[in-house]
Write an enzyme that holds these catalytic residues in place. Structure first.
Site, PDB file in Angstrom:
ATOM      1  N   ASP A  47      79.115  28.830  -2.638  1.00 50.39           N
ATOM      2  CA  ASP A  47      80.363  28.142  -2.342  1.00 50.39           C
ATOM      3  C   ASP A  47      81.205  29.140  -1.555  1.00 50.39           C
ATOM      4  OD1 ASP A  47      82.972  27.148  -2.335  1.00 50.39           O
ATOM      5  OD2 ASP A  47      82.782  26.235  -4.321  1.00 50.39           O
ATOM      6  N   TYR A  53      83.991  27.554  -9.722  1.00 48.44           N
ATOM      7  CA  TYR A  53      85.004  26.489  -9.659  1.00 48.44           C
ATOM      8  C   TYR A  53      84.753  25.521 -10.820  1.00 48.44           C
ATOM      9  CZ  TYR A  53      87.485  22.575  -7.350  1.00 48.44           C
ATOM     10  OH  TYR A  53      88.324  21.533  -7.026  1.00 48.44           O
TER      11      TYR A  53
HETATM   12  C1  LIG Z   1      88.665  22.886  -3.953  1.00 48.07           C
HETATM   13  C2  LIG Z   1      87.373  23.572  -4.153  1.00 48.07           C
HETATM   14  C3  LIG Z   1      86.186  22.857  -4.199  1.00 48.07           C
HETATM   15  C4  LIG Z   1      86.135  21.354  -4.207  1.00 48.07           C
HETATM   16  O1  LIG Z   1      86.581  20.763  -3.056  1.00 48.07           O
HETATM   17  P1  LIG Z   1      87.160  19.253  -3.078  1.00 48.07           P
HETATM   18  O2  LIG Z   1      87.170  18.908  -1.640  1.00 48.07           O
HETATM   19  O3  LIG Z   1      88.504  19.356  -3.713  1.00 48.07           O
HETATM   20  O4  LIG Z   1      86.209  18.427  -3.870  1.00 48.07           O
HETATM   21  C5  LIG Z   1      85.009  23.552  -4.339  1.00 48.07           C
HETATM   22  N1  LIG Z   1      85.004  24.886  -4.427  1.00 48.07           N
HETATM   23  C6  LIG Z   1      86.120  25.613  -4.392  1.00 48.07           C
HETATM   24  C7  LIG Z   1      86.030  27.098  -4.505  1.00 48.07           C
HETATM   25  C8  LIG Z   1      87.344  24.984  -4.269  1.00 48.07           C
HETATM   26  O5  LIG Z   1      88.478  25.695  -4.285  1.00 48.07           O
END
Ligand SMILES: *Cc1c(COP(=O)(O)O)cnc(C)c1O
Length: 392
Positions: A182, A110
């Site tokens: 993530d 990301y």
């Molecule tokens: C949107 C997203 C984030 C970040 O999340 P926020 O709440 O917008 O800070 C992190 N990782 C991935 C894969 C995302 O799509």
């Protein structure tokens, strides 16, 4: 053992936090009052996990959602909440890394995660090595005695490469390297990872947990032995999520299983339809064979969620823009995981250093919402006709 759909309905609910109330109420607090100086001093010295201490350390509203997320990851120790997914990611990385360390990060990470590596982590003397997300067990060749942590994100942002998480975790465990993932795309419902040996799993709860496009929220769930370090970093940084946002997150979580199921089915229907279209070169959906890492997806995941990309067959950025601008049911905007469909142009070549992105044409990322998929398909059919006209 309870099935996930059953567990998610009552996870994190404790009578001492809610009384007979179904959803944990919003407990707002900064000051907590003590009966005496002795009690104030005693509480400060004790472990304050899930005990009222000071507002920043949370109230039953946040603890309830945190516990629910822990319950969805069998084998996990505990979860902390953050004001956004990015805050969750950066805090987890800071909990693990020190000056002089090396971090391995997938080239498909990301973009804000990448920016943190190239910005603050670099400034404090942490070196990030970007790797091919399809590297699998080959990651051993990148590990040195300075490698402290390996971050994964599967599937990758924008391009959806599915990573061989068990192979990477196997290499990390042999060398005492901490692993983080993530897991926003799959959530623990489609890909529980603590049981696979991952040390920290991070969610942008903003997406599927909240599910209604109206709250920013993040979480980190730690495997046994890894929670104390996370908690220390979280407290040192003053990270805290608001009780109102946690309350909305808990409310969203109760329906996440059914929402994900529908997002997944509709997205696959749209993806398969796109795959058969002459204007489309490739569909990057982990459940379809065009997607790099599809075999690993079929081996490891319980299903797909609602976000994927497709590559147009030729055409310019302007032709892609006519497709997107004219869509009726797809909003144009960042984020995803809410009930409404979204479409954006994405250009992964701008965010790569370890690999190159080459494609037959421009890329479009779709978030498939809860609308009727036939309406979405009709909308995309008209969009592809506009694209074909513009492409010539
Ligand atoms: C949107 C997203 C984030 C970040 O999340 P926020 O709440 O917008 O800070 C992190 N990782 C991935 C894969 C995302 O799509």
């Amino acid at each position: 053992m309870k099935k996930d759909a059953t567990r998610i309905v009552s996870a994190g609910r404790k009578p001492e936090w809610t009384g007979g109330i179904v959803n944990p109420p919003v407990w707002r607090a900064s000051t907590i009052l003590y009966d005496s100086v002795a009690e104030l001093r005693g509480r400060g010295a004790a472990d304050t996990h899930h005990k009222l201490f000071y507002g920043r350390r949370g109230t039953p509203t946040q603890w309830s959602l945190a516990d629910a997320l822990t319950e969805l990851e069998p084998g996990a120790e505990a979860t902390l909440l953050y004001p956004s997914g990015v805050a969750a990611l950066t805090t987890a990385l800071l909990a693990v890394l020190e000056p002089g360390d090396q971090l391995l990060m997938p080239d498909s990470a990301y973009d804000p995660t990448r920016n943190f590596a190239n910005g603050m982590l670099k400034r404090i003397g942490v070196e990030t090595i970007f790797y091919d997300p399809l590297i699998g067990g080959g990651i051993a060749a990148l590990c040195t005695d300075r490698t402290k942590a390996i971050l994964m994100e599967s599937p990758g942002s924008l391009t959806f490469e599915v990573q061989d998480v068990p192979a990477i975790v196997g290499v990390a465990k042999q060398r005492g390297i901490t692993t983080l993932i993530d897991n926003t795309w799959a959530t623990p419902l489609l890909f529980p990872v603590i049981g696979l040996g991952v040390d920290y799993t991070i969610l942008a709860c903003t997406k599927y947990v909240v599910g209604h496009s109206d709250v920013m929220l993040g979480s980190v769930t730690a495997a046994p032995g890894h929670y104390q370090a996370l908690r220390a970093a979280t407290y040192e940084l003053g990270q805290t999520a608001s009780p109102d946002d946690a309350w909305l997150g808990a409310r969203g979580l109760r329906t996440m299983a059914v929402r994900l199921d529908q997002h997944g089915r509709s997205a696959l229907q749209v993806a398969r339809w796109l795959k058969a279209r002459p204007e489309v070169a490739r569909v990057l959906h982990p459940a379809l064979p065009d997607c790099p890492g599809h075999d690993i997806f079929a081996r490891d995941f319980r299903g797909a969620s609602g976000l994927f990309s497709f590559v147009l067959d030729g055409g310019s950025d302007a032709a892609r823009t006519t497709l997107i601008d004219g869509l009726e049911h797809f909003g144009i905007g960042y984020s995803w995981g809410g009930f409404e469909s979204l479409a954006i142009p994405v250009d992964p070549q701008r965010h790569r250093s370890a690999t190159t992105w080459q494609a037959e044409g421009p890329l479009v990322r779709l978030q498939i919402g809860l609308e009727d998929p036939e309406d979405l398909i009709a909308d995309l059919e008209a969009g592809l006709a506009r694209f074909a006209d513009a492409r010539g």
